[in-house]
Design a protein around this motif. Structure first.
Motif, PDB file in Angstrom:
ATOM      1  N   UNK A   1       0.834  -1.250   0.040  1.00 30.13           N
ATOM      2  CA  UNK A   1       0.037  -0.071   0.087  1.00 30.13           C
ATOM      3  C   UNK A   1       1.016   1.310  -0.020  1.00 30.13           C
ATOM      4  N   UNK A   2       0.362   2.351  -0.409  1.00 32.34           N
ATOM      5  CA  UNK A   2       1.205   3.701  -0.252  1.00 32.34           C
ATOM      6  C   UNK A   2       1.669   3.938   1.073  1.00 32.34           C
ATOM      7  N   UNK A   3       0.959   3.589   1.943  1.00 33.49           N
ATOM      8  CA  UNK A   3       1.384   3.864   3.486  1.00 33.49           C
ATOM      9  C   UNK A   3       2.671   2.997   3.847  1.00 33.49           C
ATOM     10  N   UNK A   4       2.921   1.838   3.174  1.00 31.29           N
ATOM     11  CA  UNK A   4       3.906   1.130   3.164  1.00 31.29           C
ATOM     12  C   UNK A   4       5.341   1.823   3.223  1.00 31.29           C
ATOM     13  N   UNK A   5       5.096   3.090   2.006  1.00 36.41           N
ATOM     14  CA  UNK A   5       6.327   3.836   1.545  1.00 36.41           C
ATOM     15  C   UNK A   5       7.333   4.163   2.986  1.00 36.41           C
ATOM     16  N   UNK A   6       8.444   3.809   3.110  1.00 41.22           N
ATOM     17  CA  UNK A   6       9.440   3.983   3.960  1.00 41.22           C
ATOM     18  C   UNK A   6      10.628   3.694   3.776  1.00 41.22           C
ATOM     19  N   UNK A   7      11.678   4.039   4.484  1.00 48.95           N
ATOM     20  CA  UNK A   7      12.954   3.421   4.470  1.00 48.95           C
ATOM     21  C   UNK A   7      12.928   2.071   5.509  1.00 48.95           C
ATOM     22  N   UNK A   8      13.211   1.116   4.966  1.00 50.66           N
ATOM     23  CA  UNK A   8      13.230  -0.116   5.951  1.00 50.66           C
ATOM     24  C   UNK A   8      14.785  -0.567   6.571  1.00 50.66           C
TER      25      UNK A   8
ATOM     26  N   UNK B   1      19.903  -9.804  22.895  1.00 55.35           N
ATOM     27  CA  UNK B   1      19.388  -9.856  24.114  1.00 55.35           C
ATOM     28  C   UNK B   1      17.864 -10.591  24.118  1.00 55.35           C
ATOM     29  N   UNK B   2      17.550 -11.214  25.044  1.00 55.26           N
ATOM     30  CA  UNK B   2      16.050 -11.774  25.222  1.00 55.26           C
ATOM     31  C   UNK B   2      15.122 -10.613  25.534  1.00 55.26           C
ATOM     32  N   UNK B   3      15.576  -9.504  25.748  1.00 59.06           N
ATOM     33  CA  UNK B   3      14.697  -8.331  26.010  1.00 59.06           C
ATOM     34  C   UNK B   3      14.408  -7.650  24.498  1.00 59.06           C
ATOM     35  N   UNK B   4      14.893  -8.194  23.435  1.00 61.71           N
ATOM     36  CA  UNK B   4      14.735  -7.286  22.304  1.00 61.71           C
ATOM     37  C   UNK B   4      15.067  -5.880  22.326  1.00 61.71           C
ATOM     38  N   UNK B   5      16.305  -5.805  22.758  1.00 62.29           N
ATOM     39  CA  UNK B   5      16.975  -4.376  22.539  1.00 62.29           C
ATOM     40  C   UNK B   5      18.062  -4.788  21.236  1.00 62.29           C
ATOM     41  N   UNK B   6      17.677  -3.926  20.193  1.00 66.09           N
ATOM     42  CA  UNK B   6      18.091  -4.104  18.894  1.00 66.09           C
ATOM     43  C   UNK B   6      19.402  -3.129  18.882  1.00 66.09           C
ATOM     44  N   UNK B   7      20.674  -3.560  19.054  1.00 75.35           N
ATOM     45  CA  UNK B   7      21.966  -2.891  19.117  1.00 75.35           C
ATOM     46  C   UNK B   7      22.482  -2.678  18.080  1.00 75.35           C
ATOM     47  N   UNK B   8      22.260  -3.265  16.853  1.00 77.55           N
ATOM     48  CA  UNK B   8      23.014  -3.445  15.542  1.00 77.55           C
ATOM     49  C   UNK B   8      21.759  -3.102  14.412  1.00 77.55           C
ATOM     50  N   UNK B   9      22.246  -2.217  13.504  1.00 75.74           N
ATOM     51  CA  UNK B   9      21.442  -1.876  12.564  1.00 75.74           C
ATOM     52  C   UNK B   9      21.985  -1.508  11.194  1.00 75.74           C
ATOM     53  N   UNK B  10      21.287  -1.898  10.163  1.00 74.10           N
ATOM     54  CA  UNK B  10      21.691  -1.763   8.592  1.00 74.10           C
ATOM     55  C   UNK B  10      21.453  -0.480   8.477  1.00 74.10           C
ATOM     56  N   UNK B  11      22.037  -0.078   7.115  1.00 72.40           N
ATOM     57  CA  UNK B  11      21.764   1.318   6.591  1.00 72.40           C
ATOM     58  C   UNK B  11      20.475   1.773   6.007  1.00 72.40           C
ATOM     59  N   UNK B  12      19.650   0.818   5.826  1.00 70.62           N
ATOM     60  CA  UNK B  12      18.409   0.911   5.057  1.00 70.62           C
ATOM     61  C   UNK B  12      18.053   0.943   3.906  1.00 70.62           C
ATOM     62  N   UNK B  13      16.815   0.730   3.325  1.00 69.08           N
ATOM     63  CA  UNK B  13      16.798   0.420   1.936  1.00 69.08           C
ATOM     64  C   UNK B  13      15.316   1.009   1.514  1.00 69.08           C
ATOM     65  N   UNK B  14      15.274   1.866   0.658  1.00 71.72           N
ATOM     66  CA  UNK B  14      13.992   2.675   0.547  1.00 71.72           C
ATOM     67  C   UNK B  14      13.119   1.953  -0.277  1.00 71.72           C
ATOM     68  N   UNK B  15      11.945   1.953   0.113  1.00 69.91           N
ATOM     69  CA  UNK B  15      10.626   1.168  -0.502  1.00 69.91           C
ATOM     70  C   UNK B  15       9.559   2.394  -0.828  1.00 69.91           C
ATOM     71  N   UNK B  16       9.144   2.427  -2.020  1.00 72.10           N
ATOM     72  CA  UNK B  16       8.099   3.328  -2.389  1.00 72.10           C
ATOM     73  C   UNK B  16       7.197   2.685  -2.980  1.00 72.10           C
ATOM     74  N   UNK B  17       5.882   2.759  -2.498  1.00 76.75           N
ATOM     75  CA  UNK B  17       4.738   2.380  -3.426  1.00 76.75           C
ATOM     76  C   UNK B  17       3.788   3.338  -3.874  1.00 76.75           C
ATOM     77  N   UNK B  18       3.757   3.295  -5.267  1.00 83.37           N
ATOM     78  CA  UNK B  18       2.948   4.270  -5.896  1.00 83.37           C
ATOM     79  C   UNK B  18       1.472   4.026  -6.003  1.00 83.37           C
ATOM     80  N   UNK B  19       0.654   5.040  -6.109  1.00 86.13           N
ATOM     81  CA  UNK B  19      -0.760   4.656  -5.897  1.00 86.13           C
ATOM     82  C   UNK B  19      -1.599   4.744  -7.340  1.00 86.13           C
TER      83      UNK B  19
END
Length: 120
Positions: A88-95, A102-120
């Motif tokens: 959907x267009x509202x899914x447009x974002x950098x992912x 950690x079992x507490x789901x603290x995310x300490x490492x991240x990627x650089x992101x990839x752009x997703x664009x959904x056109x209507x």
């Protein structure tokens, strides 16, 4: 430490599909899980879904994507995938993918992101 690289983003029409990949390298053997997040322009980063890294592939999704997005993993390749259907267009974002030790789901490492664009 672990290094994460996302790929697979792009432009797609509403109703279409994309598959994102997140390749992990480094100290992956002791990760407890990986997650996907997204950030749209002017909005805060939001959780999309997550998957455990070892044992059975337990997954959990945000309500906004449940039934449309699927997360899988290939431990041999050190890669997690985000299959996105019925976009959907509202899914447009950098992912972004992220890793946690950690079992507490603290995310300490991240990627650089990839752009997703959904056109209507």
């Amino acid at each position: 430490q672990v290094q994460l690289v996302e790929s697979g983003g792009g432009l797609v029409q509403a109703g279409g599909s994309l598959r994102l990949s997140c390749a992990a390298s480094g100290r992956t053997f002791s990760m407890s899980g990986m997650g996907w997040f997204r950030q749209a322009p002017g909005k805060e980063r939001e959780f999309v879904g997550r998957i455990t890294w070892s044992g059975g592939s337990s997954t959990y999704y945000a309500d906004s994507v449940k039934g449309r997005f699927t997360i899988t993993r290939d431990n041999a390749k050190g890669t997690v995938y985000l299959q996105m259907n019925s976009l959907k267009p509202e899914d447009t974002a950098v992912y972004y993918c992220a890793a946690t030790y950690s079992s507490t789901l603290q995310y300490g490492y991240w990627g650089q992101g990839t752009q997703v664009t959904v056109s209507s």
